[in-house]
Design a protein around this motif. Structure first.
Motif, PDB file in Angstrom:
ATOM      1  N   ARG A  26     -37.991  10.454   9.343  1.00 27.47           N
ATOM      2  CA  ARG A  26     -37.807  11.709   8.617  1.00 27.47           C
ATOM      3  C   ARG A  26     -38.943  11.906   7.619  1.00 27.47           C
ATOM      4  O   ARG A  26     -39.519  12.991   7.528  1.00 27.47           O
ATOM      5  CB  ARG A  26     -36.461  11.708   7.891  1.00 27.47           C
ATOM      6  CG  ARG A  26     -36.166  12.999   7.147  1.00 27.47           C
ATOM      7  CD  ARG A  26     -34.820  12.988   6.449  1.00 27.47           C
ATOM      8  NE  ARG A  26     -33.717  12.747   7.360  1.00 27.47           N
ATOM      9  CZ  ARG A  26     -32.972  11.632   7.354  1.00 27.47           C
ATOM     10  NH1 ARG A  26     -33.199  10.670   6.492  1.00 27.47           N
ATOM     11  NH2 ARG A  26     -31.987  11.489   8.210  1.00 27.47           N
ATOM     12  N   GLU A  27     -39.263  10.848   6.900  1.00 30.12           N
ATOM     13  CA  GLU A  27     -40.355  10.921   5.927  1.00 30.12           C
ATOM     14  C   GLU A  27     -41.685  11.225   6.632  1.00 30.12           C
ATOM     15  O   GLU A  27     -42.483  12.013   6.137  1.00 30.12           O
ATOM     16  CB  GLU A  27     -40.442   9.599   5.164  1.00 30.12           C
ATOM     17  CG  GLU A  27     -41.353   9.654   3.968  1.00 30.12           C
ATOM     18  CD  GLU A  27     -41.326   8.375   3.167  1.00 30.12           C
ATOM     19  OE1 GLU A  27     -42.298   8.151   2.419  1.00 30.12           O
ATOM     20  OE2 GLU A  27     -40.356   7.593   3.266  1.00 30.12           O
ATOM     21  N   GLU A  29     -42.081  12.874   9.507  1.00 31.34           N
ATOM     22  CA  GLU A  29     -42.053  14.258   9.986  1.00 31.34           C
ATOM     23  C   GLU A  29     -42.308  15.255   8.856  1.00 31.34           C
ATOM     24  O   GLU A  29     -42.962  16.271   9.063  1.00 31.34           O
ATOM     25  CB  GLU A  29     -40.719  14.571  10.662  1.00 31.34           C
ATOM     26  CG  GLU A  29     -40.533  13.877  11.981  1.00 31.34           C
ATOM     27  CD  GLU A  29     -41.596  14.210  13.013  1.00 31.34           C
ATOM     28  OE1 GLU A  29     -42.037  15.376  13.078  1.00 31.34           O
ATOM     29  OE2 GLU A  29     -41.996  13.297  13.748  1.00 31.34           O
ATOM     30  N   TYR A  30     -41.798  14.965   7.668  1.00 24.38           N
ATOM     31  CA  TYR A  30     -41.941  15.890   6.549  1.00 24.38           C
ATOM     32  C   TYR A  30     -43.189  15.639   5.701  1.00 24.38           C
ATOM     33  O   TYR A  30     -43.457  16.409   4.780  1.00 24.38           O
ATOM     34  CB  TYR A  30     -40.704  15.849   5.653  1.00 24.38           C
ATOM     35  CG  TYR A  30     -39.490  16.467   6.309  1.00 24.38           C
ATOM     36  CD1 TYR A  30     -39.494  17.791   6.721  1.00 24.38           C
ATOM     37  CD2 TYR A  30     -38.343  15.713   6.536  1.00 24.38           C
ATOM     38  CE1 TYR A  30     -38.390  18.352   7.333  1.00 24.38           C
ATOM     39  CE2 TYR A  30     -37.232  16.272   7.141  1.00 24.38           C
ATOM     40  CZ  TYR A  30     -37.261  17.588   7.534  1.00 24.38           C
ATOM     41  OH  TYR A  30     -36.169  18.142   8.153  1.00 24.38           O
ATOM     42  N   ALA A  31     -43.938  14.612   6.005  1.00 21.25           N
ATOM     43  CA  ALA A  31     -45.129  14.292   5.213  1.00 21.25           C
ATOM     44  C   ALA A  31     -46.162  15.405   5.346  1.00 21.25           C
ATOM     45  O   ALA A  31     -46.498  15.846   6.445  1.00 21.25           O
ATOM     46  CB  ALA A  31     -45.723  12.963   5.667  1.00 21.25           C
ATOM     47  N   ARG A  32     -46.645  15.851   4.212  1.00 19.69           N
ATOM     48  CA  ARG A  32     -47.688  16.871   4.147  1.00 19.69           C
ATOM     49  C   ARG A  32     -48.633  16.503   3.013  1.00 19.69           C
ATOM     50  O   ARG A  32     -48.230  15.913   2.018  1.00 19.69           O
ATOM     51  CB  ARG A  32     -47.109  18.263   3.848  1.00 19.69           C
ATOM     52  CG  ARG A  32     -46.153  18.795   4.884  1.00 19.69           C
ATOM     53  CD  ARG A  32     -46.910  19.271   6.116  1.00 19.69           C
ATOM     54  NE  ARG A  32     -46.034  19.833   7.116  1.00 19.69           N
ATOM     55  CZ  ARG A  32     -45.538  19.170   8.144  1.00 19.69           C
ATOM     56  NH1 ARG A  32     -45.804  17.896   8.300  1.00 19.69           N
ATOM     57  NH2 ARG A  32     -44.772  19.755   9.027  1.00 19.69           N
ATOM     58  N   LYS A  68     -50.341  14.765  14.041  1.00 16.64           N
ATOM     59  CA  LYS A  68     -49.725  14.718  12.715  1.00 16.64           C
ATOM     60  C   LYS A  68     -50.761  14.941  11.623  1.00 16.64           C
ATOM     61  O   LYS A  68     -50.542  15.716  10.695  1.00 16.64           O
ATOM     62  CB  LYS A  68     -49.009  13.375  12.505  1.00 16.64           C
ATOM     63  CG  LYS A  68     -48.387  13.213  11.136  1.00 16.64           C
ATOM     64  CD  LYS A  68     -47.357  14.287  10.882  1.00 16.64           C
ATOM     65  CE  LYS A  68     -46.746  14.128   9.507  1.00 16.64           C
ATOM     66  NZ  LYS A  68     -45.794  15.211   9.227  1.00 16.64           N
ATOM     67  N   SER A  72     -50.807  18.410   9.206  1.00 14.30           N
ATOM     68  CA  SER A  72     -50.225  18.149   7.891  1.00 14.30           C
ATOM     69  C   SER A  72     -51.231  18.221   6.741  1.00 14.30           C
ATOM     70  O   SER A  72     -50.865  17.963   5.599  1.00 14.30           O
ATOM     71  CB  SER A  72     -49.539  16.782   7.895  1.00 14.30           C
ATOM     72  OG  SER A  72     -50.486  15.748   8.094  1.00 14.30           O
TER      73      SER A  72
END
Length: 106
Positions: A26-27, A29-32, A68, A72
């Protein structure tokens, strides 16, 4: 015996490992990249996350990692990412090559 104790403490049972890995996914996937973050800082943070996921048995393909990184990054990197996507085959290009291009443009 000591190794087994340490392994159990840091990795836990299968259910604990599964929950930890799910949280790491989850972290990931949401890392930006944050607007105030440097490229090197973001790549270090992302690499630490990837290494943790690998520790728990996650297998990430090179193509997934390249995608990714490219999706990101913060807005100032959008033109560079577009050029990379146009010039390189994202499925076959190595992550290190993408990182070198990005760092040279920083």
């Amino acid at each position: 015996m000591a190794w087994d104790l340490l392994y159990g403490e840091y990795h836990g049972g299968d259910q604990v490992r599964s929950v930890k890995l799910q949280n790491l996914r989850r972290e990931f996937e949401y890392a930006r990249m944050r607007d105030d973050e440097t490229l090197s800082g973001y790549l270090t943070r992302l690499n630490e996350l990837i290494n943790l996921m690998k520790t728990f048995g996650e297998v990430l393909s090179n193509a997934r990692l390249v995608q990714k990184v490219l999706i990101s990054l913060s807005k100032p990197y959008d033109p560079i990412c577009l050029v990379i996507e146009d010039m390189k085959n994202i499925e076959t290009v190595e992550l290190q090559e993408i990182l070198a291009i990005l760092k040279s443009q920083e």
